[in-house]
Enzyme design. Structure first.
Site, PDB file in Angstrom:
ATOM      1  N   HIS A  51       0.830  -1.210   0.000  1.00 21.78           N
ATOM      2  CA  HIS A  51       0.000   0.000   0.000  1.00 21.78           C
ATOM      3  C   HIS A  51       0.860   1.253   0.000  1.00 21.78           C
ATOM      4  O   HIS A  51       1.571   1.537   0.966  1.00 21.78           O
ATOM      5  CB  HIS A  51      -0.907   0.017   1.230  1.00 21.78           C
ATOM      6  CG  HIS A  51      -2.067   0.951   1.103  1.00 21.78           C
ATOM      7  ND1 HIS A  51      -3.255   0.584   0.528  1.00 21.78           N
ATOM      8  CD2 HIS A  51      -2.221   2.240   1.458  1.00 21.78           C
ATOM      9  CE1 HIS A  51      -4.095   1.609   0.548  1.00 21.78           C
ATOM     10  NE2 HIS A  51      -3.486   2.631   1.115  1.00 21.78           N
ATOM     11  N   ASP A  53       0.229   5.436  -1.135  1.00 21.51           N
ATOM     12  CA  ASP A  53      -0.786   6.410  -1.533  1.00 21.51           C
ATOM     13  C   ASP A  53      -0.238   7.539  -2.395  1.00 21.51           C
ATOM     14  O   ASP A  53      -0.849   8.613  -2.450  1.00 21.51           O
ATOM     15  CB  ASP A  53      -1.446   6.994  -0.281  1.00 21.51           C
ATOM     16  CG  ASP A  53      -2.590   6.151   0.235  1.00 21.51           C
ATOM     17  OD1 ASP A  53      -3.517   5.884  -0.549  1.00 21.51           O
ATOM     18  OD2 ASP A  53      -2.554   5.752   1.411  1.00 21.51           O
ATOM     19  N   GLU A 155      -9.105   1.242  -2.598  1.00 18.81           N
ATOM     20  CA  GLU A 155      -9.197   1.283  -1.141  1.00 18.81           C
ATOM     21  C   GLU A 155     -10.610   1.667  -0.712  1.00 18.81           C
ATOM     22  O   GLU A 155     -10.885   2.796  -0.322  1.00 18.81           O
ATOM     23  CB  GLU A 155      -8.181   2.266  -0.563  1.00 18.81           C
ATOM     24  CG  GLU A 155      -8.032   2.112   0.938  1.00 18.81           C
ATOM     25  CD  GLU A 155      -6.925   2.969   1.523  1.00 18.81           C
ATOM     26  OE1 GLU A 155      -6.614   2.773   2.700  1.00 18.81           O
ATOM     27  OE2 GLU A 155      -6.378   3.827   0.805  1.00 18.81           O
ATOM     28  N   HIS A 182     -13.560   1.468   3.433  1.00 22.31           N
ATOM     29  CA  HIS A 182     -12.538   2.357   3.993  1.00 22.31           C
ATOM     30  C   HIS A 182     -13.019   2.756   5.385  1.00 22.31           C
ATOM     31  O   HIS A 182     -13.372   1.877   6.186  1.00 22.31           O
ATOM     32  CB  HIS A 182     -12.257   3.547   3.077  1.00 22.31           C
ATOM     33  CG  HIS A 182     -11.027   4.303   3.479  1.00 22.31           C
ATOM     34  ND1 HIS A 182     -11.063   5.565   4.017  1.00 22.31           N
ATOM     35  CD2 HIS A 182      -9.721   3.946   3.465  1.00 22.31           C
ATOM     36  CE1 HIS A 182      -9.837   5.964   4.309  1.00 22.31           C
ATOM     37  NE2 HIS A 182      -8.996   5.001   3.987  1.00 22.31           N
ATOM     38  N   HIS A 223      -9.145  -2.247   7.079  1.00 27.16           N
ATOM     39  CA  HIS A 223     -10.236  -1.282   7.270  1.00 27.16           C
ATOM     40  C   HIS A 223     -11.584  -1.918   7.628  1.00 27.16           C
ATOM     41  O   HIS A 223     -12.477  -1.200   8.078  1.00 27.16           O
ATOM     42  CB  HIS A 223     -10.442  -0.382   6.039  1.00 27.16           C
ATOM     43  CG  HIS A 223      -9.433   0.706   5.912  1.00 27.16           C
ATOM     44  ND1 HIS A 223      -9.418   1.818   6.730  1.00 27.16           N
ATOM     45  CD2 HIS A 223      -8.385   0.855   5.054  1.00 27.16           C
ATOM     46  CE1 HIS A 223      -8.412   2.605   6.378  1.00 27.16           C
ATOM     47  NE2 HIS A 223      -7.770   2.049   5.369  1.00 27.16           N
ATOM     48  N   HIS A 244      -2.521  -3.307   4.608  1.00 28.60           N
ATOM     49  CA  HIS A 244      -1.771  -2.432   5.532  1.00 28.60           C
ATOM     50  C   HIS A 244      -2.443  -2.435   6.897  1.00 28.60           C
ATOM     51  O   HIS A 244      -3.184  -1.538   7.257  1.00 28.60           O
ATOM     52  CB  HIS A 244      -1.614  -1.016   4.974  1.00 28.60           C
ATOM     53  CG  HIS A 244      -2.887  -0.290   4.637  1.00 28.60           C
ATOM     54  ND1 HIS A 244      -3.866  -0.800   3.827  1.00 28.60           N
ATOM     55  CD2 HIS A 244      -3.344   0.950   5.007  1.00 28.60           C
ATOM     56  CE1 HIS A 244      -4.858   0.060   3.714  1.00 28.60           C
ATOM     57  NE2 HIS A 244      -4.569   1.130   4.427  1.00 28.60           N
ATOM     58  N   ASP A 352       1.966   2.032   3.745  1.00 29.83           N
ATOM     59  CA  ASP A 352       1.060   3.191   3.736  1.00 29.83           C
ATOM     60  C   ASP A 352       1.828   4.497   3.584  1.00 29.83           C
ATOM     61  O   ASP A 352       1.340   5.571   3.978  1.00 29.83           O
ATOM     62  CB  ASP A 352       0.161   3.238   4.974  1.00 29.83           C
ATOM     63  CG  ASP A 352      -1.144   4.009   4.726  1.00 29.83           C
ATOM     64  OD1 ASP A 352      -1.420   4.349   3.553  1.00 29.83           O
ATOM     65  OD2 ASP A 352      -1.880   4.280   5.678  1.00 29.83           O
TER      66      ASP A 352
END
Length: 425
Positions: A51, A53, A155, A182, A223, A244, A352
């Site tokens: 992961h 971003d 995500e 999420h 999540h 993650h 992340d």
């Protein structure tokens, strides 16, 4: 002290001196050896991060314009650029095509398509560094060619707007995992950070799982609520991932994985990709966050509607209560725990980076992965164990998901099911 005793004392001190020097110099030499082994292992197998971003950071910072944030050169304002990816020995990356859960319906689909476009633009602009990977074989081939094998992960199920057809089209565009939720519930699955509504998956949620199996798209349980985790593990025919997340037994936050689920992941054959998110790996950071929330609620009650007073009060509180720092060692502690409960075959890495505002000491950006690899070696993990954690475990999961999809596609067509058919909405 007599002359004779003084002489004897000096002889023993001098005799011991080489041993002391050897001991002191041996420590840097041993660390250098670990660092060299770590980098050598990362050349043997692809380090697959679950992961990153960067696509969202690009959107937030420069409206998705790679001309304004060119990662071919160093970009110290973010965690990711090509020079540091190379320094960190990254072999494969799941780029998150994240959009916030506040985006709903067609807006969520459109924004996610824009993030997918960002990843495709990265492939076009930096062909010497990146290549799109759609299968496990692609990952290994691209890695051997000296590039970062690039995959995409959605995500949050809000990105498909409760449409299996939209899910299938994202797969056609190269998306290879979807996080089911999420930060908020979706109509067919509960999130870990929202009030539970369904108690896990709805009937349509179970159909989403079956269609992801049919496609060969990895199911990501980061999540989601523990009940959603358990429901998914009951329904799925393919191994799952947590892209993650870390261990809830060590840091008790909703985003982490309970031990009973870790055991189910082992039975399923899946992988927990341990994250670097400070509040998920450090109990002190997590506790500080909870205390900050309490203080903010107190200030909101004391100064209703006065945003300036609340902001000033929080600033004063934070100055008096600075945020603790998480550490690389704590990340390794979570890896140890997943090993102890689920087993060595069920561990991966999911940083992340560029989705977090603070980082652990020792894991400041994408250049620092070899430090974590070296720490695992220092703790006694064998080369084979480390290679599993770096990427071999995830490659196995990908291949098993591909095999399940091949089998299912021989037995049935794509599902025509609509959410209204199963959930009546």
């Amino acid at each position: 002290m007599s002359f004779r005793s003084t002489t004897i004392h000096l002889v023993f001190c001098c005799a011991a001196l080489p041993l002391m020097v050897t001991s002191v110099t041996a420590q840097p030499a041993a660390q250098q050896n670990l660092d060299e082994r770590a980098r050598a292992l990362q050349k043997e197998v692809p380090l697959i991060d679950g992961h990153n971003d960067f696509p969202w950071a690009l959107r937030q910072n420069v409206e998705r314009d790679l001309n304004r944030l060119d990662i071919r050169v160093a970009q110290p304002s973010i965690h990711t650029d090509i020079p540091r990816l190379r320094e960190g020995g990254v072999g494969a990356q799941f780029w998150s095509v994240y959009v916030p859960a506040s985006f709903v319906g067609a807006d969520a689909v459109t924004a996610t398509l824009e993030e997918v476009d960002t990843v495709h633009q990265m492939m076009r602009r930096y062909p010497e560094a990146f290549e799109l990977a759609l299968t496990a074989d692609d990952v290994e081939r691209i890695f051997r060619g000296g590039k970062v094998a690039s995959m995409m992960g959605m995500e949050g199920g809000h990105s498909i707007d409760s449409s299996l057809a939209t899910l299938r089209m994202f797969y056609r565009l190269g998306v290879r995992y979807m996080t089911l939720t999420h930060g908020s519930n979706v109509p067919w699955a509960d999130s870990s950070t929202d009030e539970p509504v369904l108690g896990g998956l709805s009937r349509f949620g179970e159909e989403v799982i079956r269609e992801m199996n049919w496609l060969g798209m990895l199911i990501d349980l980061s999540h989601v609520s523990p009940d959603t985790m358990r429901d998914t593990l009951r329904v799925t025919e393919a191994p799952v991932i947590f892209s993650h997340s870390s261990a809830r037994a060590l840091t008790d936050v909703p985003r982490n994985v309970p031990d009973d689920v870790l055991r189910l992941v082992a039975e399923n054959g899946g992988v927990v990709m341990v994250t670097f998110v400070p509040q998920f790996i450090s109990p002190d950071v997590a506790g500080h966050g909870r205390a900050a929330e309490v203080e903010e609620l107190r200030l909101e009650a004391a100064y209703p509607g006065n945003a300036n007073a609340i902001e000033a009060g929080m600033q004063t509180w934070l100055e008096a209560n600075p945020t603790p720092r998480a550490t690389l060692s704590q990340v390794a502690d979570h890896i140890d725990h997943v090993r102890d409960i689920a087993g060595l075959e069920h561990i991966g890495i999911g940083s992340d980076f560029d989705g977090i505002s603070s980082v652990p000491v020792g894991l400041e950006d994408v250049s620092t992965y070899p430090s974590l690899t070296a720490e695992l070696l220092r703790r006694g993990y064998t080369d084979e164990h480390v290679m599993g954690i770096l990427g071999v475990n995830v490659l196995r999961v990908m291949r098993e998901a591909e095999a399940v999809a091949e089998r299912l596609q021989r037995t049935r067509p794509p599902s025509p099911t609509l959410i209204e058919h199963l959930d009546g909405r």
